[in-house]
Design a protein around this motif. Sequence first.
Motif, PDB file in Angstrom:
ATOM      1  N   LYS A 234       0.847  -1.198   0.000  1.00  0.00           N
ATOM      2  CA  LYS A 234       0.000   0.000   0.000  1.00  0.00           C
ATOM      3  C   LYS A 234       0.885   1.252   0.000  1.00  0.00           C
ATOM      4  N   ILE A 235       0.409   2.279  -0.667  1.00  0.00           N
ATOM      5  CA  ILE A 235       1.172   3.516  -0.798  1.00  0.00           C
ATOM      6  C   ILE A 235       0.406   4.658  -0.115  1.00  0.00           C
ATOM      7  N   ASP A 236       1.038   5.290   0.852  1.00  0.00           N
ATOM      8  CA  ASP A 236       0.451   6.475   1.466  1.00  0.00           C
ATOM      9  C   ASP A 236       0.612   7.646   0.491  1.00  0.00           C
ATOM     10  N   PRO A 237      -0.447   8.448   0.276  1.00  0.00           N
ATOM     11  CA  PRO A 237      -0.356   9.526  -0.723  1.00  0.00           C
ATOM     12  C   PRO A 237       0.679  10.592  -0.390  1.00  0.00           C
ATOM     13  N   VAL A 238       1.061  10.695   0.873  1.00  0.00           N
ATOM     14  CA  VAL A 238       2.044  11.707   1.282  1.00  0.00           C
ATOM     15  C   VAL A 238       3.391  11.081   1.608  1.00  0.00           C
ATOM     16  N   LEU A 239       3.365   9.980   2.362  1.00  0.00           N
ATOM     17  CA  LEU A 239       4.596   9.388   2.876  1.00  0.00           C
ATOM     18  C   LEU A 239       5.207   8.356   1.945  1.00  0.00           C
ATOM     19  N   GLY A 240       4.410   7.820   1.025  1.00  0.00           N
ATOM     20  CA  GLY A 240       4.903   6.747   0.176  1.00  0.00           C
ATOM     21  C   GLY A 240       4.690   5.388   0.822  1.00  0.00           C
ATOM     22  N   GLY A 241       5.480   4.403   0.401  1.00  0.00           N
ATOM     23  CA  GLY A 241       5.297   3.043   0.888  1.00  0.00           C
ATOM     24  C   GLY A 241       6.109   2.736   2.121  1.00  0.00           C
ATOM     25  N   LEU A 242       5.814   1.585   2.705  1.00  0.00           N
ATOM     26  CA  LEU A 242       6.601   1.074   3.828  1.00  0.00           C
ATOM     27  C   LEU A 242       8.010   0.759   3.350  1.00  0.00           C
ATOM     28  N   LEU A 243       8.998   1.053   4.190  1.00  0.00           N
ATOM     29  CA  LEU A 243      10.399   0.771   3.856  1.00  0.00           C
ATOM     30  C   LEU A 243      10.967  -0.231   4.855  1.00  0.00           C
ATOM     31  N   HIS A 244      11.634  -1.247   4.328  1.00  0.00           N
ATOM     32  CA  HIS A 244      12.283  -2.255   5.181  1.00  0.00           C
ATOM     33  C   HIS A 244      13.693  -2.472   4.663  1.00  0.00           C
ATOM     34  N   ASN A 245      14.671  -2.224   5.527  1.00  0.00           N
ATOM     35  CA  ASN A 245      16.061  -2.360   5.118  1.00  0.00           C
ATOM     36  C   ASN A 245      16.853  -3.139   6.161  1.00  0.00           C
ATOM     37  N   VAL A 246      17.519  -4.198   5.723  1.00  0.00           N
ATOM     38  CA  VAL A 246      18.464  -4.901   6.577  1.00  0.00           C
ATOM     39  C   VAL A 246      19.799  -4.174   6.444  1.00  0.00           C
ATOM     40  N   ASP A 247      20.266  -3.595   7.540  1.00  0.00           N
ATOM     41  CA  ASP A 247      21.418  -2.701   7.495  1.00  0.00           C
ATOM     42  C   ASP A 247      22.690  -3.272   8.118  1.00  0.00           C
ATOM     43  N   LEU A 248      22.558  -4.276   8.973  1.00  0.00           N
ATOM     44  CA  LEU A 248      23.728  -4.856   9.618  1.00  0.00           C
ATOM     45  C   LEU A 248      23.595  -6.368   9.698  1.00  0.00           C
ATOM     46  N   ILE A 249      24.647  -7.084   9.330  1.00  0.00           N
ATOM     47  CA  ILE A 249      24.734  -8.527   9.575  1.00  0.00           C
ATOM     48  C   ILE A 249      26.143  -8.817  10.071  1.00  0.00           C
ATOM     49  N   ASN A 267      15.906  -1.986   9.849  1.00  0.00           N
ATOM     50  CA  ASN A 267      15.140  -0.778  10.134  1.00  0.00           C
ATOM     51  C   ASN A 267      13.892  -0.776   9.267  1.00  0.00           C
ATOM     52  N   VAL A 268      12.738  -0.562   9.897  1.00  0.00           N
ATOM     53  CA  VAL A 268      11.468  -0.472   9.183  1.00  0.00           C
ATOM     54  C   VAL A 268      10.918   0.930   9.373  1.00  0.00           C
ATOM     55  N   ARG A 269      10.542   1.565   8.279  1.00  0.00           N
ATOM     56  CA  ARG A 269       9.868   2.866   8.329  1.00  0.00           C
ATOM     57  C   ARG A 269       8.412   2.631   7.952  1.00  0.00           C
ATOM     58  N   THR A 270       7.548   2.716   8.954  1.00  0.00           N
ATOM     59  CA  THR A 270       6.153   2.343   8.764  1.00  0.00           C
ATOM     60  C   THR A 270       5.314   3.525   8.286  1.00  0.00           C
ATOM     61  N   ILE A 271       4.122   3.222   7.812  1.00  0.00           N
ATOM     62  CA  ILE A 271       3.129   4.219   7.426  1.00  0.00           C
ATOM     63  C   ILE A 271       1.842   3.890   8.169  1.00  0.00           C
ATOM     64  N   PRO A 272       0.908   4.848   8.254  1.00  0.00           N
ATOM     65  CA  PRO A 272      -0.325   4.589   9.019  1.00  0.00           C
ATOM     66  C   PRO A 272      -1.089   3.353   8.572  1.00  0.00           C
ATOM     67  N   ALA A 273      -1.003   2.983   7.303  1.00  0.00           N
ATOM     68  CA  ALA A 273      -1.728   1.799   6.814  1.00  0.00           C
ATOM     69  C   ALA A 273      -1.195   0.511   7.420  1.00  0.00           C
ATOM     70  N   TYR A 274       0.037   0.531   7.874  1.00  0.00           N
ATOM     71  CA  TYR A 274       0.660  -0.645   8.478  1.00  0.00           C
ATOM     72  C   TYR A 274       1.182  -0.281   9.862  1.00  0.00           C
ATOM     73  N   PRO A 275       0.313  -0.287  10.880  1.00  0.00           N
ATOM     74  CA  PRO A 275       0.741   0.061  12.234  1.00  0.00           C
ATOM     75  C   PRO A 275       1.853  -0.865  12.723  1.00  0.00           C
ATOM     76  N   ASN A 276       2.593  -0.386  13.701  1.00  0.00           N
ATOM     77  CA  ASN A 276       3.722  -1.167  14.207  1.00  0.00           C
ATOM     78  C   ASN A 276       3.324  -2.561  14.665  1.00  0.00           C
ATOM     79  N   GLN A 277       2.145  -2.692  15.287  1.00  0.00           N
ATOM     80  CA  GLN A 277       1.734  -3.996  15.790  1.00  0.00           C
ATOM     81  C   GLN A 277       1.626  -5.016  14.665  1.00  0.00           C
ATOM     82  N   MET A 278       1.208  -4.584  13.502  1.00  0.00           N
ATOM     83  CA  MET A 278       1.126  -5.494  12.363  1.00  0.00           C
ATOM     84  C   MET A 278       2.518  -6.007  11.991  1.00  0.00           C
ATOM     85  N   ILE A 279       3.502  -5.133  12.054  1.00  0.00           N
ATOM     86  CA  ILE A 279       4.877  -5.539  11.728  1.00  0.00           C
ATOM     87  C   ILE A 279       5.414  -6.475  12.806  1.00  0.00           C
ATOM     88  N   TYR A 280       5.120  -6.154  14.082  1.00  0.00           N
ATOM     89  CA  TYR A 280       5.541  -7.065  15.165  1.00  0.00           C
ATOM     90  C   TYR A 280       4.985  -8.467  14.931  1.00  0.00           C
TER      91      TYR A 280
END
Length: 396
Positions: A234-249, A267-280
Amino acid sequence: MLSLNNCKAGAKVENTEKIAILQKLIQIQSVNGNEAAVARYLASLFEPYRESAQVEFVTYSPGRDNLVVTIGHPNGKQLGLSGHEDVVDPGDLSQWHHDPFAGEIVDGQLYGRGASDMKSGLAAIVIAMLELLADKTPLKGSIRLLATVGEETGEYGAAQLTKAGYADQLAGLVIAEPTGLDKIAYTARGVIDYHVDSIGKSVHSAQSTKGINAIDNLIVFYNEITAMMQGLDKIDPVLGGLLHNVDLISGGEQINTIPGKARLSANVRTIPAYPNQMIYDILEKLVHRLNDRSGFQLKLSYSYPEEAIPGRPDAPLVKLAQKIGHRIIGNRVIPVGSGGASDASEFLQSKARFSAIVYGPGTNTSHEADEYVEIDEFLQATVLYRKLALAFLEGE
């Protein structure tokens, strides 16, 4: 020590003194700590008005004090003005052309760590409150300064103040983070930093079948979580999409040994369509499912997650700030979204229901060498916050 002792009733603070206050703040080296020195200095500025200003230190840990200052009348609305006291490390000093802790001024720009993020905003809201006190301006309500520790490393000062009830009476909140005075951030991404620790079994690589490769198991997790996050499209009209990046291994001991331990951090950058609890839920179910497989032993942990802020561009506080901002800078003020988290994510979890905006002086040099703020914009911000606070309490 600077103060406003000489400011007569009806007078405004001289620009030179405003600039000196900001310089003093930058000279306090509050790199991920030492915020108590910032809190003490700011509190000293309110000392001439101790009968009209309620000053409270809220200690997070030794050397780390939040500062809460409340002025005005207890009846009526309360507006929160917030800024954080900490700054990030200046990094490689050889990259700086100006001392990061001097507050040097060159060609109308004030340089230093925190000049943009966000001691200029913090100084401006404090000065606005001091001028209201110096003028003995009657307020139809109250203004509360919320100066926090630890914003750069997890918003835990704001979380502490929220838990203690300091935001429970707010009717609106302005976070003075740098947006430039021509933009107001009314919605923002949330953030989740998470870690997956993998436990395997170390053996000599010549006998690898006897071991369990902790890195291999993390790669399985990496591939599966990447596919799952890409499915959240899903794409937020202002913020864009959810971002998920694996930054350290990281993992392993040496090249001829099967790794018994490994860690992945993302690091996950969430948007209102995907609340943090959904990611957890997604992360925890995946870890649980993988741990049901033979040889898998994964452990999930989080670091200072923050919820996304939905917001509305037509919220009364946004519209009011646009109007006041336009009067001050002479240009249109545009509502925008923010990709970064702020203390607003914590304060909005209080018992009160209110709108929060991020609106403050600064440049796009935050966290960079030779970070700076335009002095003219900083001075405009001191006027803007004063007028915005009065208009908000008047019910404009």
